[in-house]
Design a protein around this motif. Structure first.
Motif, PDB file in Angstrom:
ATOM      1  N   HIS A  85      13.562   5.136 -37.501  1.00 39.33           N
ATOM      2  CA  HIS A  85      12.689   4.707 -36.408  1.00 39.33           C
ATOM      3  C   HIS A  85      13.171   3.384 -35.827  1.00 39.33           C
ATOM      4  CE1 HIS A  85       8.974   7.362 -37.223  1.00 39.33           C
ATOM      5  NE2 HIS A  85      10.002   7.868 -37.887  1.00 39.33           N
ATOM      6  N   GLY A  86      13.600   2.473 -36.694  1.00 38.35           N
ATOM      7  CA  GLY A  86      14.153   1.227 -36.210  1.00 38.35           C
ATOM      8  C   GLY A  86      15.439   1.431 -35.438  1.00 38.35           C
ATOM      9  N   ARG A  87      16.265   2.355 -35.921  1.00 34.51           N
ATOM     10  CA  ARG A  87      17.518   2.635 -35.233  1.00 34.51           C
ATOM     11  C   ARG A  87      17.242   3.228 -33.852  1.00 34.51           C
ATOM     12  NH1 ARG A  87      19.723   5.122 -39.102  1.00 34.51           N
ATOM     13  NH2 ARG A  87      20.791   3.277 -39.896  1.00 34.51           N
ATOM     14  N   GLU A  88      16.230   4.084 -33.740  1.00 40.59           N
ATOM     15  CA  GLU A  88      15.875   4.647 -32.444  1.00 40.59           C
ATOM     16  C   GLU A  88      15.473   3.543 -31.461  1.00 40.59           C
ATOM     17  OE1 GLU A  88      13.250   8.385 -30.919  1.00 40.59           O
ATOM     18  OE2 GLU A  88      12.196   6.949 -32.209  1.00 40.59           O
ATOM     19  N   LEU A  89      14.685   2.582 -31.941  1.00 37.24           N
ATOM     20  CA  LEU A  89      14.304   1.460 -31.083  1.00 37.24           C
ATOM     21  C   LEU A  89      15.534   0.677 -30.635  1.00 37.24           C
ATOM     22  CD1 LEU A  89      11.245   0.149 -33.117  1.00 37.24           C
ATOM     23  CD2 LEU A  89      11.131   1.010 -30.770  1.00 37.24           C
ATOM     24  N   ALA A  90      16.388   0.322 -31.581  1.00 39.42           N
ATOM     25  CA  ALA A  90      17.538  -0.512 -31.268  1.00 39.42           C
ATOM     26  C   ALA A  90      18.532   0.199 -30.359  1.00 39.42           C
ATOM     27  CB  ALA A  90      18.228  -0.962 -32.553  1.00 39.42           C
ATOM     28  N   ASP A  91      18.683   1.504 -30.546  1.00 39.67           N
ATOM     29  CA  ASP A  91      19.613   2.265 -29.711  1.00 39.67           C
ATOM     30  C   ASP A  91      19.115   2.390 -28.276  1.00 39.67           C
ATOM     31  OD1 ASP A  91      21.324   2.617 -31.825  1.00 39.67           O
ATOM     32  OD2 ASP A  91      20.744   4.701 -32.221  1.00 39.67           O
ATOM     33  N   ALA A  92      17.805   2.441 -28.090  1.00 38.26           N
ATOM     34  CA  ALA A  92      17.255   2.693 -26.761  1.00 38.26           C
ATOM     35  C   ALA A  92      16.952   1.422 -25.977  1.00 38.26           C
ATOM     36  CB  ALA A  92      15.981   3.525 -26.879  1.00 38.26           C
ATOM     37  N   LEU A 148      -2.734   4.231 -32.812  1.00 39.59           N
ATOM     38  CA  LEU A 148      -1.450   4.734 -33.299  1.00 39.59           C
ATOM     39  C   LEU A 148      -1.262   6.207 -32.976  1.00 39.59           C
ATOM     40  CD1 LEU A 148      -1.391   2.890 -36.732  1.00 39.59           C
ATOM     41  CD2 LEU A 148       0.225   2.541 -34.856  1.00 39.59           C
ATOM     42  N   ALA A 149      -2.338   6.968 -33.049  1.00 44.17           N
ATOM     43  CA  ALA A 149      -2.260   8.400 -32.738  1.00 44.17           C
ATOM     44  C   ALA A 149      -1.796   8.639 -31.311  1.00 44.17           C
ATOM     45  CB  ALA A 149      -3.627   9.055 -32.962  1.00 44.17           C
ATOM     46  N   ALA A 150      -2.236   7.789 -30.397  1.00 43.48           N
ATOM     47  CA  ALA A 150      -1.954   8.007 -28.970  1.00 43.48           C
ATOM     48  C   ALA A 150      -0.665   7.337 -28.512  1.00 43.48           C
ATOM     49  CB  ALA A 150      -3.121   7.479 -28.141  1.00 43.48           C
ATOM     50  N   PHE A 151      -0.026   6.570 -29.395  1.00 39.82           N
ATOM     51  CA  PHE A 151       1.121   5.764 -28.977  1.00 39.82           C
ATOM     52  C   PHE A 151       2.406   6.570 -28.969  1.00 39.82           C
ATOM     53  CE2 PHE A 151       4.488   2.545 -29.797  1.00 39.82           C
ATOM     54  CZ  PHE A 151       4.266   1.728 -28.696  1.00 39.82           C
ATOM     55  N   GLY A 152       3.164   6.455 -27.884  1.00 39.60           N
ATOM     56  CA  GLY A 152       4.476   7.080 -27.786  1.00 39.60           C
ATOM     57  C   GLY A 152       5.198   6.560 -26.559  1.00 39.60           C
ATOM     58  N   VAL A 153       6.300   5.810 -26.765  1.00 41.95           N
ATOM     59  CA  VAL A 153       6.976   5.163 -25.634  1.00 41.95           C
ATOM     60  C   VAL A 153       8.485   5.403 -25.664  1.00 41.95           C
ATOM     61  CG1 VAL A 153       5.197   3.383 -25.324  1.00 41.95           C
ATOM     62  CG2 VAL A 153       7.079   2.973 -26.925  1.00 41.95           C
ATOM     63  N   ARG A 154       8.910   6.477 -26.304  1.00 43.86           N
ATOM     64  CA  ARG A 154      10.350   6.727 -26.405  1.00 43.86           C
ATOM     65  C   ARG A 154      11.032   6.706 -25.050  1.00 43.86           C
ATOM     66  NH1 ARG A 154       9.936  11.783 -30.635  1.00 43.86           N
ATOM     67  NH2 ARG A 154      10.919  10.781 -32.438  1.00 43.86           N
ATOM     68  N   ASP A 155      10.400   7.308 -24.053  1.00 46.07           N
ATOM     69  CA  ASP A 155      11.024   7.443 -22.736  1.00 46.07           C
ATOM     70  C   ASP A 155      11.012   6.147 -21.934  1.00 46.07           C
ATOM     71  OD1 ASP A 155      11.403  10.105 -23.331  1.00 46.07           O
ATOM     72  OD2 ASP A 155       9.651  10.794 -22.205  1.00 46.07           O
ATOM     73  N   LEU A 156      10.341   5.118 -22.445  1.00 44.23           N
ATOM     74  CA  LEU A 156      10.197   3.868 -21.695  1.00 44.23           C
ATOM     75  C   LEU A 156      10.976   2.712 -22.301  1.00 44.23           C
ATOM     76  CD1 LEU A 156       6.330   4.077 -21.058  1.00 44.23           C
ATOM     77  CD2 LEU A 156       8.181   4.715 -19.487  1.00 44.23           C
ATOM     78  N   LEU A 157      11.587   2.926 -23.458  1.00 42.41           N
ATOM     79  CA  LEU A 157      12.257   1.829 -24.150  1.00 42.41           C
ATOM     80  C   LEU A 157      13.395   1.231 -23.338  1.00 42.41           C
ATOM     81  CD1 LEU A 157      12.424   3.300 -27.765  1.00 42.41           C
ATOM     82  CD2 LEU A 157      10.847   1.547 -26.926  1.00 42.41           C
ATOM     83  N   GLY A 158      14.047   2.042 -22.542  1.00 43.66           N
ATOM     84  CA  GLY A 158      15.180   1.557 -21.747  1.00 43.66           C
ATOM     85  C   GLY A 158      14.800   0.539 -20.699  1.00 43.66           C
ATOM     86  N   SER A 159      13.512   0.418 -20.413  1.00 45.26           N
ATOM     87  CA  SER A 159      13.070  -0.551 -19.408  1.00 45.26           C
ATOM     88  C   SER A 159      12.844  -1.947 -19.980  1.00 45.26           C
ATOM     89  CB  SER A 159      11.770  -0.066 -18.755  1.00 45.26           C
ATOM     90  OG  SER A 159      10.680  -0.130 -19.683  1.00 45.26           O
ATOM     91  N   ILE A 160      12.923  -2.087 -21.302  1.00 45.63           N
ATOM     92  CA  ILE A 160      12.669  -3.396 -21.917  1.00 45.63           C
ATOM     93  C   ILE A 160      13.842  -4.337 -21.639  1.00 45.63           C
ATOM     94  CG2 ILE A 160      12.377  -4.618 -24.105  1.00 45.63           C
ATOM     95  CD1 ILE A 160      10.837  -2.224 -25.148  1.00 45.63           C
TER      96      ILE A 160
END
Length: 265
Positions: free
Chosen positions: A221-228, A190-202
């Motif tokens: 946090h859920g809204r950030e996922l859904a928006d991206a 969890l400490a190393a996880f960060g994929v904000r910049d990659l969500l658009g590829s899903i």
């Protein structure tokens, strides 16, 4: 059927030949987290639930890099792919809570051909920065998981009385039984996880579920996922971080509807 021979302890239920659905648990819980959803999800899917390393029936020895700071979400995702391969599962639907959701997000980004649809429950594209997780990992390695059990209800449940119900008590008992090596390694992931910049590829059809009272991965946090994530849907239910246990009927309905939409094309 429980199978202890594979690297990830797991359970398989549902009709033979039905589309596969893999369910990922959160940090500190076992595959039993998904018991309230199992009957409904297993009507039309071959459901595979798994335990994280050091959790439930999976030994910490399943970790490829158990040393402090060595484990990543990618490591956990590859264990899940190995489990799917064991059963000859190519593409699968995936739903995960918290860390289990991060595993699904990683798979949808890096192995899109394997993920037919994605459901992200009380999870995030990041988990609040590395230092708190590294500190928790160090605490668990030093003092054991028992040092966290007393504070788990506040992290997991919006309604404090949930901890005193049979369901809440069972979840807390699972938490207390986790091997510190596996728990700390999952904190490192969890400490190393960060994929904000990659969500658009899903590309997988995605349902995001957030808990209105979740203090660990808030609705934002859920809204950030859904928006991206292109085309993703966000629904908010009452409950805390383990909303799937605290508000099981609502979460089950959302996941069932999501899978029905995917099946209908």
């Amino acid at each position: 059927m429980i199978d202890t021979a594979a690297a990830l302890h797991h359970d398989v239920a549902g009709p033979q030949g039905a589309p596969a659905l893999i369910l990922g648990p959160s940090l500190g819980t076992s595959l039993d987290l998904w018991v309230p959803q199992l009957a409904a999800l297993g009507r039309a899917h071959r459901v595979v639930r798994y335990d994280l390393p050091g959790h439930g029936g999976t030994p910490s020895a399943a970790l490829p890099h158990p040393e402090p700071g060595g484990t990543t979400v990618a490591d956990l995702a590859h264990l899940v792919l190995g489990l799917a391969d064991r059963y000859g599962i190519g593409a699968f639907h995936y739903a995960g809570v918290s860390l289990g959701g991060a595993v699904g997000t990683y798979l949808a980004i890096h192995h899109p051909e394997r993920v037919s649809s994605l459901a992200l429950v009380c999870t995030s594209a990041h988990f609040g920065g590395a230092e708190p997780w590294r500190a928790r990992a160090a605490q668990v390695r030093r003092e054991g998981v028992a040092s966290l059990v007393a504070t788990a209800p506040g992290r997991w449940f919006a309604a404090p009385e949930t901890a005193t119900t049979p369901r809440g008590a069972a979840l807390l008992a699972d938490h207390a039984a986790v091997d510190p090596v596996g728990y700390a390694a999952c904190c490192d992931a969890l400490a190393a996880f960060g994929v904000r910049d990659l969500l658009g590829s899903i590309a997988a059809p995605t349902q995001v579920v957030a808990g209105a009272g979740d203090v660990a991965t808030p609705v934002s946090h859920g809204r950030e996922l859904a928006d991206a994530i292109p085309g993703a849907r966000l629904d908010v239910v009452e409950g805390g971080h383990l909303a799937s246990a605290e508000r099981p009927a609502e979460v089950t309905a959302l996941l069932t509807a999501h899978l029905e939409r995917v099946a209908d094309g």
